[in-house]
Scaffold this active site. Sequence first.
Site, PDB file in Angstrom:
ATOM      1  CE  LYS A  28      -3.990  -2.410   1.555  1.00 19.69           C
ATOM      2  NZ  LYS A  28      -3.711  -3.707   1.701  1.00 19.69           N
TER       3      LYS A  28
HETATM    4  C1  LIG Z   1      -4.389  -4.677   1.337  1.00 22.92           C
HETATM    5  C2  LIG Z   1      -3.736  -6.077   1.567  1.00 22.92           C
HETATM    6  C3  LIG Z   1      -4.260  -6.935   0.681  1.00 22.92           C
HETATM    7  C4  LIG Z   1      -5.453  -6.927  -0.188  1.00 22.92           C
HETATM    8  O1  LIG Z   1      -5.428  -5.852  -1.145  1.00 22.92           O
HETATM    9  P1  LIG Z   1      -6.729  -5.474  -1.941  1.00 22.92           P
HETATM   10  O2  LIG Z   1      -6.282  -4.126  -2.787  1.00 22.92           O
HETATM   11  O3  LIG Z   1      -7.766  -4.913  -0.713  1.00 22.92           O
HETATM   12  O4  LIG Z   1      -7.194  -6.610  -2.753  1.00 22.92           O
HETATM   13  C5  LIG Z   1      -3.428  -8.106   0.481  1.00 22.92           C
HETATM   14  N1  LIG Z   1      -2.104  -8.291   1.010  1.00 22.92           N
HETATM   15  C6  LIG Z   1      -1.807  -7.364   2.101  1.00 22.92           C
HETATM   16  C7  LIG Z   1      -0.512  -7.495   2.884  1.00 22.92           C
HETATM   17  C8  LIG Z   1      -2.655  -5.954   2.024  1.00 22.92           C
HETATM   18  O5  LIG Z   1      -1.970  -5.183   2.977  1.00 22.92           O
END
Ligand SMILES: *Cc1c(COP(=O)(O)O)cnc(C)c1O
Length: 458
Positions: A107
């Site tokens: 993210k």
């Molecule tokens: C947010 C997240 C996901 C899922 O991603 P999405 O965009 O919500 O589908 C998977 N793995 C990790 C480590 C995350 O932080």
Amino acid sequence: MLYTSTRGGDTADFSTAVLAGLARDGGLFMPQTIPDVSACLPAWRTLPYQQLAEEIMRLYADLPPADLRRLVQNACAAFPHPEITPMRTIGELRLLELFHGPTLAFKDLALQFLGGLFEYLLERNGGRLNILAATSGDTGSAAIHGVKGRAGLRIFVLYPHGRISPAQELQMTTVPDDNVHTMALQGTFDDCQQIVKTLLSDLPFRDRHSLGAVNSINWARILAQIVYYFYAAFRAMDETGCAGVRFAVPTGNFGDIFAGYMAWRMGLPIRRLILATNENAILARFFQTGVYERGPVRATISPSMDIQVASNFERYLYCRLAGDTTQLRSLMRTFAQTGRLQLPAGPGGVVDPLFCPGSADTAATLAAIRACHDRHGYLLDPHTAAGVHVARQFLHPEEPMICLATAHPAKFREAVRQALGRDLARHPALDGLDRRPARRNVRPAEAGAVREYIERHT
Ligand SMILES: *Cc1c(COP(=O)(O)O)cnc(C)c1O
């Protein structure tokens, strides 16, 4: 580029769509056209990450080129690795490490960019923005690290009390900046997300407090994530001589995998998108049966995927319905009333031949962590491990499998310890966090309580 709401009642330019997050009719912004970049692929193939990001983003973001360049460079500067998203070959898989940013999850790639973009847009129009975010753990810390200390911005993060990992919570509650507020709500992530939607849909409240969103409902996040699909596909094709690739994506809110879907729509030769969930398998079931039906949220060892209602799924539906907003509104209304919607299967009796769905329960996730460590000495975090587990069911000799490694294992130490019987997952950015002063703010999971807190602090 202009953006239209998936529900048909709002149109905006790039800056407005980014600052608003959610459209005024409750829908999500989508670009009015998706550019076909097939002809650019040969020239893009050798570009370094930053330049590739600029090429892709300028198709969607109407910003002066020098400003866009600076925003991309500043965002990339938060990633110490020269390749930003390096890729490792582990057995028959490629692991695309997306966790080299400040909070050790993918993210950061979107939120370092979005934080700078917000600050830039606000400087330009002299406004302020109060960001409201719901998090299943990783968005919150990445958003906080993207906006802390920035001018014109304040952030309120809602997360489910007791349902995120200790490291995730400390990454949020130990940030001392005045423009950062966190709230641990006594409910699930879906409750948090619903409260954000409720408050953002209350237009007088939203306008009075200049509220905006950083969840993956924000188009700029999807945009930033499209970049690494291109970057990784080029690397894998160069290394193998293959003409196309597969991506395996651990999925919760359907944001990351939707960025992959966009890359495919733009003409990148992605042959399959492997959609991996944990026990909260609503999305895997949808791609198997065409029925999207919510159930209770189960707490798992991959908490960032403990989601039943995936915001970005609405963007996918919009694409599948070829932009028919009337039909989309009716499907979303049915889903809001009954918790269920159905899409007819297409040719071949499958929902969408691009997607290969699957899920990994706790035992399979732990086994994947163990097997990878035993055979290759490489540690997977539990989200990545769920992706790896499902990816193994869809290997193809001519199409390299790129598994998105979405978090560093040290963020989920407890799961790794459970898999290996030893506490091997460490990272210097996390060591010592528990000795810092933390501000934990527990509240009931009620929109009224959150509304009142925001009123007092803006
Ligand atoms: C947010 C997240 C996901 C899922 O991603 P999405 O965009 O919500 O589908 C998977 N793995 C990790 C480590 C995350 O932080």
